[in-house]
Design a protein around this motif. Sequence first.
Motif, PDB file in Angstrom:
ATOM      1  N   PHE A 184       0.851  -1.188   0.000  1.00 46.23           N
ATOM      2  CA  PHE A 184       0.000   0.000   0.000  1.00 46.23           C
ATOM      3  C   PHE A 184       0.889   1.241   0.000  1.00 46.23           C
ATOM      4  CE2 PHE A 184      -2.548   3.361   1.809  1.00 46.23           C
ATOM      5  CZ  PHE A 184      -3.798   3.151   1.248  1.00 46.23           C
ATOM      6  N   GLY A 185       0.619   2.155  -0.934  1.00 46.61           N
ATOM      7  CA  GLY A 185       1.385   3.399  -0.975  1.00 46.61           C
ATOM      8  C   GLY A 185       1.699   3.805  -2.398  1.00 46.61           C
ATOM      9  N   LYS A 186       2.415   4.919  -2.542  1.00 38.65           N
ATOM     10  CA  LYS A 186       2.804   5.364  -3.873  1.00 38.65           C
ATOM     11  C   LYS A 186       3.667   4.303  -4.543  1.00 38.65           C
ATOM     12  CE  LYS A 186       2.508  10.391  -3.480  1.00 38.65           C
ATOM     13  NZ  LYS A 186       3.230  11.678  -3.663  1.00 38.65           N
ATOM     14  N   VAL A 187       3.416   4.076  -5.811  1.00 39.50           N
ATOM     15  CA  VAL A 187       4.132   3.039  -6.553  1.00 39.50           C
ATOM     16  C   VAL A 187       5.379   3.667  -7.167  1.00 39.50           C
ATOM     17  CG1 VAL A 187       3.977   1.394  -8.442  1.00 39.50           C
ATOM     18  CG2 VAL A 187       1.990   1.789  -6.976  1.00 39.50           C
ATOM     19  N   ARG A 188       6.541   3.321  -6.615  1.00 38.99           N
ATOM     20  CA  ARG A 188       7.819   3.889  -7.052  1.00 38.99           C
ATOM     21  C   ARG A 188       8.830   2.765  -7.234  1.00 38.99           C
ATOM     22  NH1 ARG A 188       4.834   7.479  -7.564  1.00 38.99           N
ATOM     23  NH2 ARG A 188       4.925   9.616  -6.777  1.00 38.99           N
ATOM     24  N   ALA A 189       9.801   3.008  -8.091  1.00 43.66           N
ATOM     25  CA  ALA A 189      10.797   1.972  -8.399  1.00 43.66           C
ATOM     26  C   ALA A 189      11.590   1.570  -7.165  1.00 43.66           C
ATOM     27  CB  ALA A 189      11.733   2.467  -9.493  1.00 43.66           C
ATOM     28  N   ASP A 216       0.907   5.505  -9.455  1.00 42.52           N
ATOM     29  CA  ASP A 216       2.276   5.799  -9.912  1.00 42.52           C
ATOM     30  C   ASP A 216       2.394   7.215 -10.467  1.00 42.52           C
ATOM     31  OD1 ASP A 216       1.031   5.705 -12.354  1.00 42.52           O
ATOM     32  OD2 ASP A 216       2.191   4.035 -13.158  1.00 42.52           O
ATOM     33  N   ASP A 217       1.344   8.030 -10.276  1.00 40.79           N
ATOM     34  CA  ASP A 217       1.332   9.430 -10.728  1.00 40.79           C
ATOM     35  C   ASP A 217       1.639   9.566 -12.213  1.00 40.79           C
ATOM     36  OD1 ASP A 217       0.695  10.298  -8.191  1.00 40.79           O
ATOM     37  OD2 ASP A 217       2.765  10.723  -7.621  1.00 40.79           O
ATOM     38  N   ILE A 240      -4.649   3.084  -8.024  1.00 46.75           N
ATOM     39  CA  ILE A 240      -5.507   4.204  -7.651  1.00 46.75           C
ATOM     40  C   ILE A 240      -4.887   4.991  -6.508  1.00 46.75           C
ATOM     41  CG2 ILE A 240      -7.653   3.101  -8.399  1.00 46.75           C
ATOM     42  CD1 ILE A 240      -8.117   2.284  -5.472  1.00 46.75           C
ATOM     43  N   TRP A 241      -5.282   6.252  -6.433  1.00 41.69           N
ATOM     44  CA  TRP A 241      -4.929   7.073  -5.279  1.00 41.69           C
ATOM     45  C   TRP A 241      -6.034   6.903  -4.248  1.00 41.69           C
ATOM     46  CZ3 TRP A 241      -0.957   9.768  -3.356  1.00 41.69           C
ATOM     47  CH2 TRP A 241      -1.220  10.657  -2.303  1.00 41.69           C
ATOM     48  N   VAL A 242      -5.684   6.474  -3.047  1.00 39.20           N
ATOM     49  CA  VAL A 242      -6.677   6.201  -2.009  1.00 39.20           C
ATOM     50  C   VAL A 242      -6.782   7.402  -1.065  1.00 39.20           C
ATOM     51  CG1 VAL A 242      -7.336   4.683  -0.111  1.00 39.20           C
ATOM     52  CG2 VAL A 242      -6.213   3.729  -2.136  1.00 39.20           C
ATOM     53  N   LEU A 243      -7.968   7.953  -0.954  1.00 34.09           N
ATOM     54  CA  LEU A 243      -8.199   9.061  -0.038  1.00 34.09           C
ATOM     55  C   LEU A 243      -8.012   8.603   1.404  1.00 34.09           C
ATOM     56  CD1 LEU A 243     -11.406  10.593  -1.674  1.00 34.09           C
ATOM     57  CD2 LEU A 243      -9.048  11.396  -1.894  1.00 34.09           C
ATOM     58  N   LEU A 259       6.293  -4.211   2.537  1.00 33.13           N
ATOM     59  CA  LEU A 259       6.944  -3.000   2.024  1.00 33.13           C
ATOM     60  C   LEU A 259       8.381  -3.362   1.665  1.00 33.13           C
ATOM     61  CD1 LEU A 259       5.569  -0.415   4.617  1.00 33.13           C
ATOM     62  CD2 LEU A 259       4.776  -0.792   2.274  1.00 33.13           C
ATOM     63  N   PRO A 260       8.594  -3.874   0.449  1.00 37.06           N
ATOM     64  CA  PRO A 260       9.888  -4.458   0.086  1.00 37.06           C
ATOM     65  C   PRO A 260      10.893  -3.443  -0.479  1.00 37.06           C
ATOM     66  CG  PRO A 260       8.331  -4.812  -1.686  1.00 37.06           C
ATOM     67  CD  PRO A 260       7.599  -4.026  -0.637  1.00 37.06           C
ATOM     68  N   TYR A 261      11.131  -2.352   0.253  1.00 37.17           N
ATOM     69  CA  TYR A 261      11.996  -1.283  -0.227  1.00 37.17           C
ATOM     70  C   TYR A 261      13.360  -1.810  -0.685  1.00 37.17           C
ATOM     71  CZ  TYR A 261       8.786   1.789   2.380  1.00 37.17           C
ATOM     72  OH  TYR A 261       7.683   2.441   2.861  1.00 37.17           O
TER      73      TYR A 261
END
Length: 353
Positions: A184-189, A216-217, A240-243, A259-261
């Motif tokens: 869950f969260g912004k989708v970033r590389a 992913d904006d 989707i962007w979740v409010l 959260l596999p950073y």
Amino acid sequence: MNIYFIKFESNYHYVRLIIKGLKQKGVTVRKTTYPSPMSSFSIAVNGGVFHINWPEFYYKMGKGLIKMLVSIMLALSLIISMMIMRFLFGIRVVFSLHNLLPHNSERRWLDRIVYSAVIFCSSSVICHCIKAKELINEHYPTYSGKVIVIPHPNFMGVYGDKMNKYEMRDILNLPQDVYIYIFFGKVRAYKGIKELVKEFREVGGTEDRLLIVGSDDGTGYIEEIKRIAGDDERIMIRGIWVLDEFVNLYMSCADCLVLPYRDILTSGGVLLSAQYCIPLVAPAIGCIPEQVDGRMAVLYDEGGLGDALRRIKGLKEREVIEGSRAVMERTALDVVTNRLIEDVYGGGEELSC
């Protein structure tokens, strides 16, 4: 005395939480622009502390020669204004350093110059764990005496309460009798979602599901993830962007937060697992080992994600709940705000209205 935050930065939960905590303590909070001679003069006249979090938002412009030149000009303007603020007007400057350098940076050399300058101009630099302090001292050794460790506050009061798991799955049109891993969260590389999909396809069982929720904006990164997922029906991707008011729906429906950073210093996201009392899978990097409790998380070293996805099911519910409560207690907004007032801003008596 007043505490000044940048108006644009106050859209982010970390700053909104700090502002909320300070107001509850009777501290006057004001919003201002990014540093300029005019804003510096205003703060100097009224008296106060200036708190900055993400200087890159001021000068980051994207790719291309023209944008690079504009970024350099804006960065120089920011540095000069910070120096005027600190050394001409004598304003106390606080810098919350959430990452050693910004994520997804096109010009890391420029970021390093700006971050070094902002740290130089700061009276205090806040980080969120001992490991972060060690890394800051390693990367910016000249300024090691300024660094103060204060935990990232949890999100209690920002997102809704935990709901019934099965009712939330009905609402979100998710299967009932399965084990749901959620990202869950912004989708970033840098968040390692591609690696997560690959590992899940290898180790996930027939009764397991991977739910990826986030925007992913417009970068197209979600489409890359979908290509890796292929026709695996166990992987559900909702780009989707979740409010804020719907975050608890998704967190309540999950059995585990993943959260596999690939690279991270501080993660506010890991605190969501504690808030909703669900186990966490995350790498043992940055602040994460200090942010969580071993009873509610499986942390892994490089190459260990697949094994962690298997092991997380072995955690006992009671221990997850106890570990989550411990995390929530030590990251409570009241605890964090008291530390800021006493150790950073200059003392509670001086700041009360």
